[in-house]
Design an enzyme around this catalytic site. Sequence first.
Site, short mmCIF file in Angstrom:
data_model
loop_
_atom_site.label_atom_id
_atom_site.label_comp_id
_atom_site.label_asym_id
_atom_site.label_seq_id
_atom_site.Cartn_x
_atom_site.Cartn_y
_atom_site.Cartn_z
N HIS A 230 19.89 42.79 28.78
CA HIS A 230 19.93 43.05 30.22
C HIS A 230 18.55 43.49 30.72
O HIS A 230 18.41 44.59 31.30
CB HIS A 230 21.00 44.09 30.58
CG HIS A 230 21.41 44.00 32.03
ND1 HIS A 230 22.67 44.30 32.49
CD2 HIS A 230 20.71 43.64 33.13
CE1 HIS A 230 22.72 44.15 33.80
NE2 HIS A 230 21.54 43.74 34.21
N GLU B 129 28.28 46.37 27.79
CA GLU B 129 26.86 46.64 27.53
C GLU B 129 26.67 48.11 27.20
O GLU B 129 27.30 48.95 27.83
CB GLU B 129 26.02 46.27 28.76
CG GLU B 129 26.01 44.78 29.04
CD GLU B 129 25.15 44.40 30.25
OE1 GLU B 129 24.43 45.27 30.78
OE2 GLU B 129 25.21 43.24 30.66
N ARG C 86 26.20 38.56 35.75
CA ARG C 86 26.97 39.64 35.16
C ARG C 86 27.75 39.06 33.99
O ARG C 86 28.20 37.90 34.04
CB ARG C 86 27.94 40.23 36.18
CG ARG C 86 27.33 41.24 37.12
CD ARG C 86 27.00 42.55 36.40
NE ARG C 86 26.50 43.60 37.27
CZ ARG C 86 25.21 43.86 37.48
NH1 ARG C 86 24.28 43.12 36.89
NH2 ARG C 86 24.85 44.86 38.26
#
Lengths: 316, 316
Positions: B279, B260, B231
């Site tokens: 991601h 994000e 993360r």
Amino acid sequence: MTPKPNILVYSADQAEAYAECIRGYGFSSVKAASTLEEAKKYLPGTEVILGWKFPTQCLNEPIASSVRWFQSMGAGVDDLVSDTNIPENIILTRIVDQFGGYISEYVFTYLLYIVKDVPRMSKAQLENRWDPFISETLAGKTMGVAGLGSIGAEIVRKARAFDMNVHGLSFSGKQAQLVDRHFTSDKWKEFVKELDYLVLTLPLTEATHHVINRDVLLAMKPEAAIINVGRGALIDEGDLLAVMRSGHLQGAVLDVFETEPLPKDHPLWRMPNVYVTSHLSGPSTRDGVSRFFAENLKRFLNEQPLQGLVDRNRGY
Amino acid sequence: MTPKPNILVYSADQAEAYAECIRGYGFSSVKAASTLEEAKKYLPGTEVILGWKFPTQCLNEPIASSVRWFQSMGAGVDDLVSDTNIPENIILTRIVDQFGGYISEYVFTYLLYIVKDVPRMSKAQLENRWDPFISETLAGKTMGVAGLGSIGAEIVRKARAFDMNVHGLSFSGKQAQLVDRHFTSDKWKEFVKELDYLVLTLPLTEATHHVINRDVLLAMKPEAAIINVGRGALIDEGDLLAVMRSGHLQGAVLDVFETEPLPKDHPLWRMPNVYVTSHLSGPSTRDGVSRFFAENLKRFLNEQPLQGLVDRNRGY
């Protein structure tokens, strides 16, 4: 056998450095030559040569009559096997078991680069653009390894860690148990037709010259890729260019070529989906070669079989 | 237990496709919602939710009183754990054991890209230039994996195939036997100081927030690299930027960020030796999530323990 053989190390640019390494293993009679002239000067009395691109023409002369064994610094010896200057009575050895780790890292570098689509990720970064996408995976894909010597075996081992299916083709059939399916050298088309990736680790011999030709390439899946870390002339480069120009094959990763260095104006440099590298996938390192040679010297002195013994009839 | 639970699938863009998958596993009472309005319409009577970015505010309302279990479509649940809208009596589960293969391929893609110096090989090709060189190898390098869950364990397995040394840090200590040296979470600086590569696979919890700060980064070797597939907020991004601008660390591979999508003008996009991806290292695929959920539904019906059960106190 001589307890301390007279050793000549030949290399155009690293002869003295290699000689120092060999002396470090306890061998005192080591000469270093980097030119034809120096080689001729030191050959009389020499029993063992450790060499790279040696001027073999002098091995036919009386000054070389004491030479019994020639250790190459490389793994591929197609040039030495076909060299009629080297008397039959000189034992030839090549480096084995040194390149598997290195070459397999090269192979997986490019396999992952292609399958994870690094170019797409790099382009998104260059454009400050968030671009999540789902790439393909190596897991579940089928790799075919042609040549199951120490290099091929190490590629197979890493392919297992990536949960790939692994097929193999070898001439001797010796390591057939390593792979899920094994093919003999009369079954090239059957071998390649189910592969996602074909990896060539074969030595170059009369039997393997241009073994990858138009017929074999067209038998591959259109979206397959080929990786050559063996010798350039395993592939007919003209056929590869023609087949890829027709849209067949997703990619080719080539570290070796029919002519090296690859000529400046060769079309392979500019072919889309072709990755050209400079015969660097399995470098001979001084430490690795020296260690291998020192080990072989001990075997030589103890009259044990040498590692990497070349069979001139087999071609490697 | 109800033999056929009422299931609500929530996803902004793929709700109906997921619902079809779940029905394919033999569950007939499956509704699909892609907006807050649809979710509210279908919540009465719903016992199980399979959701991604679910509008949790409605879970506090009487219409959601029948909901007993919420299955997330992702592996990380820091957002759900800290979400006070979700009543304590709703069981939370996350996806586990699905991402190890995928994420580990991402990790080795970039490790090999860096260690084999793909940019140098690409540049030589662009210039039609023969450039043999001897790269570094992964073999013999030391990797540290922080977080030894299913993702970390798969990275360790592949690192073994590359003949790397592997150290590990985990909070539970459960999988300590996987690695050559294991460190507990009070030993971050000792853990990182010998590493060539630090790979973060930790969940984000109060205990791991900004656990990679200036002190830890400066304890790393100057030529080490860091890879984050956990993360974003595991790393203090401001500290990372400052430390790298000072010339410390050879590289950073970042798939996750504190915010994000990473904002267009964020300096990480343009930092030298920083690889930014979107991601995407461990995507939830519809097939994988649906299979996991269907398996968990069977456990739910048979009153067996659910896979991926979240402990709200632990934070994952």
